[in-house]
Design a protein around this motif. Sequence first.
Motif, short mmCIF file in Angstrom:
data_model
loop_
_atom_site.label_atom_id
_atom_site.label_comp_id
_atom_site.label_asym_id
_atom_site.label_seq_id
_atom_site.Cartn_x
_atom_site.Cartn_y
_atom_site.Cartn_z
N THR A 218 65.03 -11.78 -15.18
CA THR A 218 63.69 -11.20 -14.95
C THR A 218 63.59 -10.26 -16.19
OG1 THR A 218 63.94 -11.21 -12.36
CG2 THR A 218 62.21 -9.98 -13.44
N MET B 50 61.04 -7.67 -18.43
CA MET B 50 60.04 -6.86 -18.91
C MET B 50 59.49 -7.07 -20.29
SD MET B 50 57.61 -4.55 -17.57
CE MET B 50 58.11 -3.64 -16.18
N ILE C 105 55.53 -9.68 -17.27
CA ILE C 105 56.85 -9.93 -16.53
C ILE C 105 57.28 -11.47 -16.46
CG2 ILE C 105 58.34 -9.48 -14.56
CD1 ILE C 105 56.74 -6.94 -14.06
#
Length: 265
Positions: free
Chosen positions: A60, A62, A76
């Motif tokens: 994941t 940002m 994201i």
Amino acid sequence: MKNLMIVLSTLVAIALVSFKPANAQVDFNLLASTPSGSWQLREDTETDAKGRQTGSSIRTSMLEREVRDGKAYYWIEVAMDSYKISKKGKRKPQGDRAIIKTLIPESTLKADPANVLNNLRGFGVETIVQSGNEAPMRMGDTDGMMAGVMKAFNTEIEFDFESLGNESVTVPAGDFSAQKIRGQGSVSMKVMFKKINVESDNTSWLSTKVPFGTVKVDGTTTTNGKESRYESQLVEFGMNGAKSEITAEPKDMPEMPKLGDLFGG
């Protein structure tokens, strides 16, 4: 057509986990711990009622902050590789690498961090999906699509979070002092004339030292009476260097068929 079915499958998966907690007692500043460029890698394992195991590696990231019409958003991205796990612990890849990149309102990240941590995809105002070597596809007004999915599937959701204080936890990425959170709830929906009831009970450990906060998750999911167990552990993370894995120009998704016609909603 294959791309369209990938998108529809994605929307169904989102619908199963898209919920707003009725009683969120969690205070966690996601933006403070997750600067642009930061990322985390988790390993998830699920064991079904027959003891069969599947897993996934989930990265994941940002990405950049973006301003549209005077409002701030963040891109994201979630990239996932799935695999089967043999009785001897060997992994066999299953399916293509799936990447979901979504534009999240900054206000959502500030206002409802407990929910966003568990459901990064459900709030996107724009979403780009890529499966394997397929061309990436762009979906606009994802919030509107989600509302349509929920309505078409007659979705009913109940979910609560509560904070259980602080606790030390050890994962492959290291030792952390973390906030312990319990989540309990249920989702019911109708797909292809079949009623699906999902009950979930999970415990999460969150740290302000980690992008997106999640260090560990343990829990059970019971789908139509069949229970499976799952766990997620942080493997590694970084505070900079994150870049999108979607490099080709996305194509706009073709007009969606009416979900009620497709799924009997």
